[in-house]
Write a protein that holds these residues in place. Structure first.
Motif, PDB file in Angstrom:
ATOM      1  N   GLN C  48       0.545  -1.163   0.010  1.00 52.35           N
ATOM      2  CA  GLN C  48      -0.139  -0.302  -0.321  1.00 52.35           C
ATOM      3  C   GLN C  48       0.928   1.381   0.236  1.00 52.35           C
ATOM      4  O   GLN C  48       1.563   1.573   1.028  1.00 52.35           O
ATOM      5  N   GLN C  85     -12.697 -12.755  12.290  1.00 54.60           N
ATOM      6  CA  GLN C  85     -11.561 -11.118  12.056  1.00 54.60           C
ATOM      7  C   GLN C  85     -12.319 -10.123  10.203  1.00 54.60           C
ATOM      8  O   GLN C  85     -11.802  -9.785  10.542  1.00 54.60           O
ATOM      9  N   TYR C  86     -12.637 -12.047   9.489  1.00 52.82           N
ATOM     10  CA  TYR C  86     -13.060 -10.461   8.167  1.00 52.82           C
ATOM     11  C   TYR C  86     -13.119  -9.483   7.811  1.00 52.82           C
ATOM     12  O   TYR C  86     -12.368  -8.445   7.751  1.00 52.82           O
ATOM     13  N   LEU C  89     -10.942  -6.567   9.662  1.00 52.72           N
ATOM     14  CA  LEU C  89      -9.926  -6.662   8.083  1.00 52.72           C
ATOM     15  C   LEU C  89     -10.460  -5.772   7.118  1.00 52.72           C
ATOM     16  O   LEU C  89     -10.133  -5.055   6.257  1.00 52.72           O
ATOM     17  N   GLN C  95     -20.256   2.599   8.575  1.00 61.33           N
ATOM     18  CA  GLN C  95     -20.129   2.990   9.860  1.00 61.33           C
ATOM     19  C   GLN C  95     -20.933   1.426  10.296  1.00 61.33           C
ATOM     20  O   GLN C  95     -21.057   1.145  11.926  1.00 61.33           O
ATOM     21  N   TRP C 101     -10.453  -2.198  10.582  1.00 67.66           N
ATOM     22  CA  TRP C 101      -9.191  -1.649  10.987  1.00 67.66           C
ATOM     23  C   TRP C 101      -8.925  -0.748  10.468  1.00 67.66           C
ATOM     24  O   TRP C 101      -9.671  -0.065   8.924  1.00 67.66           O
ATOM     25  N   GLY C 107      -1.937  -1.958   4.287  1.00 66.60           N
ATOM     26  CA  GLY C 107      -0.545  -2.479   3.719  1.00 66.60           C
ATOM     27  C   GLY C 107       0.224  -3.071   4.665  1.00 66.60           C
ATOM     28  O   GLY C 107       1.067  -4.076   4.792  1.00 66.60           O
ATOM     29  N   VAL C 108      -0.251  -2.736   6.287  1.00 66.46           N
ATOM     30  CA  VAL C 108       0.870  -3.955   7.243  1.00 66.46           C
ATOM     31  C   VAL C 108      -0.034  -5.328   6.834  1.00 66.46           C
ATOM     32  O   VAL C 108       1.175  -6.076   7.626  1.00 66.46           O
ATOM     33  N   LEU C 109      -0.577  -5.843   6.858  1.00 63.80           N
ATOM     34  CA  LEU C 109      -0.945  -7.303   7.100  1.00 63.80           C
ATOM     35  C   LEU C 109      -0.927  -8.230   6.104  1.00 63.80           C
ATOM     36  O   LEU C 109      -0.969  -8.583   4.609  1.00 63.80           O
ATOM     37  N   SER C 110       0.159  -9.046   6.320  1.00 63.01           N
ATOM     38  CA  SER C 110       0.351  -9.450   5.527  1.00 63.01           C
ATOM     39  C   SER C 110      -0.405 -10.979   5.654  1.00 63.01           C
ATOM     40  O   SER C 110      -0.247 -11.746   4.569  1.00 63.01           O
ATOM     41  N   ARG C 111      -0.931 -11.533   6.428  1.00 61.83           N
ATOM     42  CA  ARG C 111      -1.684 -12.396   6.470  1.00 61.83           C
ATOM     43  C   ARG C 111      -3.685 -12.015   6.841  1.00 61.83           C
ATOM     44  O   ARG C 111      -4.085 -10.587   6.714  1.00 61.83           O
ATOM     45  N   PRO C 112      -4.530 -12.280   6.014  1.00 62.00           N
ATOM     46  CA  PRO C 112      -4.492 -13.704   5.074  1.00 62.00           C
ATOM     47  C   PRO C 112      -3.852 -13.675   3.766  1.00 62.00           C
ATOM     48  O   PRO C 112      -3.611 -12.367   3.318  1.00 62.00           O
TER      49      PRO C 112
END
Lengths: 447, 447, 447, 447
Positions: C48, C85-86, C89, C95, C101, C107-112
């Motif tokens: 990102q 959790q999706y 994310l 709202q 998130w 761009g911090v999330l490598s997973r999933p």
């Protein structure tokens, strides 16, 4: 100003002052603060050009609130707080003393007005003098020691006040003058009455290795951070006999010092790039000539005066460029003890108030000169507790100890330091990017 | 991973390695870096959750570029640069080595891909091994010493890599696991093979005042900042026999430690308020229970393990709350020298690679335990040059010296430090607000 | 990709699709999204580069979560949420649908991982197709209309996805290629099969004053912001027959357009100075020649193609420099209605997927060309509600209405807009400093 | 102040004033500005609590510089610039008139002092009056028109000055009073002399659809953005007969309006969260009661007065909560034209100067009241050019046109607007997050 009594040397050498001595000391220092503000226009008292610079009005009120909250509210039986909001407005950083107005917002407050602040000062002065008369004898020693500390606190603000007035006037493109230029600049190390217009040759004095003692000891007043006195082992080192001059620093500037990363600490280089530094604070190039903003207005850069208003980063980079280093605070104190008699001749604040000289650093000459007064000297030492350090009890415990990280030690006092506030063991400290105080450079090197 | 040769103790005790020894050392360290990345998904190699954390892909490439630019480009006659842009992308902070991609933007780069980076590594490895064969005999001593330094540089990145992988996985709300939990945690100071599940009693060992020597001396490799060896005078002090545990630190948390300014340095309190800290990094309260994000995923907080991922500010505040202080780095080194034999049993990184144990700190017990490995120990010493310090020549002069301001020293290595990278004189350093490394607390006090 | 069924024109002209039609429409759009990602490396899915650009992985998952949360969770009796959790994310800004998130942290999330996301898509697709079969007949009209809306939502993300992929690859100094350059660029307004390599002469078409009607009416799908259809009075105006070309815009650049405040709105000039803009996004000068970063890599600037990736500020400044202005959205829509037949020939996204052409705008010629596709055209109209506007009920009420401030309207679709997602009444909108979409300029002037 | 001549209605209705008329107009407006500052302490003239608020001293000097630079320097043959630095210090945003002191730094300047600024004003006034005598007859029409424009410019600054003084005093926790509370608040729509203490019932007046005309036409002065007069087609709509009161707005606050995202535009909700808004600017809850900071000090919230100091975001959110909307500027102007006679009775600034009434909005009653004066009314219209708009030539072209993006239009004038500065066609504009002006809400809805 003519009423000001001369400093009583005794009064601070021994904290066991009697009541008239303490009252006299108190009055003298309080009046000095106001005398320092005399050249200001009302508007100058109000503004805050950057967060680090406080309005003079704030200094006047804060030091007053300090006496009110520490003594009048606690010890004076019938005391009524002068104004219920002033504690909120004029607390600086004493968390234990309640909420505070946000520091960077000090310049937002047009009220209380300057004349209201002066009335506040007068009222607190009167009550303090009454209190000094009323303190029960058994409490005298403890309370008078704290009053001496609070007086020293105000003296410390006098130095900040001078720097802040310089910044406030200096930030103004109209270049207002604080005090017009008078006679020649005073010269440090002036024993014998000769006032050399030029700095002497740069020499290095050798000091042999060994186990030494530093830190405060004996009667009289000191801050908690100067204690305990303790042993340190120093290697052989050499210390410059005088401060770095403007002309020497200009060589560094002209040699591209501010555009060559190799001279700089990594954080220093970041500061250069982030702030766009190309010279010391207050230097200004006009049509190819170098000028300096001073309390006498915009003057041509004086080549023989010590360079001033440099950050630790600049001091360190200059030393690196010169193939030297800064001394440690232990080295400095050991060298200073060898020249202790020179304190009396130091270019400090007090003389300024009684004679028509400019308020600024002066050229140095002689064996080891300018150790005391002129400009604070950056050392290579981080501001940390001495072995066995214990902080004061109560709110005053916040005064010195809680700043022991991320700051570097400066030694020796400056032309803005009240002389009777100074001691050889005095540890000043600032973050390494600060430049607004009267700060300069003395070089050292290893054998 | 099974191919990894065990550490050759000799190889770094004496920099005069012969060619096969250096080649073996080089291969082992290069493979270790890759072995550390084996549990990652491709996506994990790419991201940069905060500016301080670099993508694993970047570490893999940067350490490779370091060998390429320091050796292959300079010494290998026919060498063609692998990719014209890689120097720009993978230089970290060596100003003398040209422009660099902006550090906080490392996580922006999806290319080169992970497999392209592995190809780059393989190509440089091959050339390096060829170079090791080709270095003319007269240059061997000087060049092989620099290659050992570059290998140490890669080992240092192994430690950063472990911390960065922990941060990357830890920042993800899905709590991915790096390595599943296996046997019991290893125990530091485990001579005799007993693995105490609990930390021993906290005791303080007295070390008498006197003139001591610290700093590196002798053959073998060290960084420039560990020299010269020099005398220091230390007062009497007492040092805790083990690290502060999670349960002890939890007491501080539950006692309101993070909401009482009195325990904190001023900058520390600012950091608490600015960052909203309420516990160490990676602690997490879920339904009233305390958990810790580890490389084994989200686990219940282990009360006997040393507290980890605390900043200097937190370490200092905890010590203040406990009525103690942190040791200085001189005190630490003197105490460590008295226990030098325990280095062999330290909970370091290497053992981790060859056995199915978790990668994390372990409970300590015994006379003076956990000095080596487990967690880096914050000291009360600012990171400054030793008396007589001289930095390396050339680009490597930027490696350690230019960071000597605004950082505090940590000592003792951690569970993420390669064992054969560690020395008792090793000085690690970080800004006082950093928490991402394996950092903990050992208490001290004055007599 | 060969399985993709061609667009069924009927399916969106009338929202009363039957079950097989809706299932076919759904499958086709879902596969198109994945087909667009086919050229990416795994790493490209993750990053990102700026807050406004989302990782392709995120688009893939977000559009899937949208179907899951809007339909499966609400309407499918036995549905179990795919992952707890999706929702956290992959919610973008709804709202009413719970916590999200933080956008700049995508761009911090490598997973999933990418393959986990594709599995998520497949699972939701399967359930959606089952749901389409199961919807009770009485609910069909209402539910199928919402599913069409959600399909349009995914199509809108296809356009964002193309722009984000371009940005991600474009931000990389290695200039990776999304799709290699094939045949000549397509030409808008290509009736008769001639593909002019050059833009036609710039002419202005006059449109007489009068009371007109704009806004959506009739069956089929539209967003709430296109309604109600309403009367507006327009003065006489003239509209350019084609878009502004790169060569025309280059004249503005070379004439010092970016350094002369007189052409710019005040906020625009601030943006120029703050961002250091000197040309459109993706233009690059190398050794005196102008290049453009495209999805085909770094290419020489094509003089005849429409200028692209300019902000409203730049569009407005260019118009001011040229002595013209931008059209209002009302003017644009009235003119577009006069040329409605040309929609079919527009240079939209769909054709791209089925033929080996570049994905980018193309030169225009003819009477009034390039109104549809190629680049979105900035209008002088702020994005505000039409008279009588009412937003959708429920969470979809957040889709369009809550952005009606601080944004400017763009009209006409682009080469990244799916053709069957487009309508003449379609109102796109962005803040005036945004440049990452395929945005360009058509001039107008008063009589 | 007693010297002030009453407004000459004629003088601005027709720009063809003769010399004595223009001189009288000029003198009256210049003195009004100074009269507005009369209640200030010197310190109040200096501070700048936020970037948007200028020190009163700056307004006094800037409006003076405007006359000096636009007329004296250009037209007065022998004129010598009053001070070479004042153009640099007191230019606001006219790029064509040279460099400017950075706006957020206005509060940094203690010099020139207040009395120096008043001397500057007196000198420029004298020269301007001389110039008015000297203008050659052939230039009279053109020049006098520009002088009228510059007088209007100063009147506009009078309104900003009132708001800035309110902000400066309001930001001070001591709650200083600008003018002590006198008689009852004035009441708008006070025909017949009755001063209702309460707002009348809220009713909606219907205005039928049709082709209307808006914009300025005829002789007399107007700004360029009010032209040309042009046709618009409006749908049926209903407009509230009075402004929203404090008590109605308080209902919104107490109903949780500031914590429910559903009422807000997306950017509005961001502003609520970013700024921590929980009520209008200047509202303050003390021990459960609601107060309002006014120019009379801290007063209990007056339930019948119109709500004031709300942003567009708050106005829009309130309307949404109330199930209504804001009117467009076209709707407002059409309605205002139907009530044009009420301008005379508007609660504007001028009456304030001549009678001991508070300076603030007042309750409204009657058929359609408070359209003129009291508070500016936020409209749902973005500030954009009218069809056929052309900006003034020369530096004055920067006055209105370059702000035509990212701002919303307000209509109707306020209690701080000089009455003879106002016109029904007057378009005020601010960014949607601004609250420091006297801004309020009138509701509308569709049929």
């Amino acid at each position: 100003m003519q009423e000001l009594t001369p400093p009583i040397a005794a009064e601070r050498k021994d904290s066991r002052l009697d009541r008239p001595e303490l009252a006299g000391y108190f009055k003298r220092i309080r009046r000095t603060t106001e005398a320092l503000c005399a050249p200001l226009a009302t508007e100058d008292y109000v503004v805050q050009p950057i967060a680090d610079v406080s309005p003079p009005k704030w200094h006047l009120a804060h030091t007053t609130w300090f006496f009110e909250t520490m003594f009048l509210e606690r010890l004076k039986s019938d005391y009524r707080v002068y104004h219920p909001q002033y504690a909120f407005l004029f607390n600086s950083y004493y968390q234990s003393l309640g909420d505070r107005w946000n520091r960077p917002q000090r310049g937002v407050l047009s009220r209380p007005t300057v004349s209201e602040v002066y009335k506040y000062r007068a009222a607190v002065d009167q009550s303090m003098l009454a209190l000094i008369d009323e303190i029960p004898e058994p409490d005298w020693e403890a309370v008078s020691r704290l009053i001496v500390l609070a007086i020293n606190h105000e003296q410390q603000h006098q130095e900040l006040l001078v720097a802040d007035m310089k910044y406030i006037l200096g930030a103004n493109p109209l270049h207002p003058v604080y005090r017009a230029k008078g006679a020649e600049a005073p010269v440090a190390g002036r024993s014998g009455g000769t006032n050399p217009a030029r700095a002497g040759d740069l020499q290095y004095v050798q000091i042999p290795a060994g186990l030494k003692e530093i830190g405060f000891e004996g009667g009289g007043f000191c801050y908690d951070n100067e204690q305990p006195r303790h042993k340190v082992f120093l290697q052989d080192f050499l210390l410059a006999n005088r401060l770095v001059t403007n002309s020497a620093y200009l060589e560094f500037v002209l040699d591209g010092g501010y555009s060559d990363y190799r001279h700089w600490l990594s954080d220093g280089w970041d500061a250069v790039e982030r702030n766009g530094w190309t010279s010391p604070l207050f230097w200004k190039q006009v049509d190819g000539d170098w000028y300096e903003i001073t309390l006498q207005g915009l003057l041509k850069l004086h080549p023989e005066q010590p360079v001033c208003h440099v950050s630790y980063y600049e001091a360190e980079a200059f030393a690196s460029w010169a193939g030297k280093r800064l001394p440690t605070e232990q080295e400095w104190e050991v060298a200073a003890n060898l020249n202790a008699a020179a304190v009396e001749d130091g270019n400090f604040l007090d003389s300024e108030l009684f004679q028509p000289t400019p308020l600024g650093p002066a050229p140095g000459s002689g064996q080891v000169s300018q150790l005391f007064g002129d400009v604070w000297e950056w050392t290579q030492s981080a501001y940390l507790p001495y072995p066995g350090y214990r902080h004061e009890e109560g709110p005053l415990g916040e005064y010195k100890g809680k700043f022991m990280v991320n700051q570097m030690v400066l030694r020796g006092g400056s032309c803005a330091t009240p002389k009777d506030h100074f001691r050889i063991t005095y540890r000043n400290f600032f973050q390494p990017d600060k430049r607004a105080q009267f700060m300069g450079i003395r070089l050292a090197h290893d054998r």
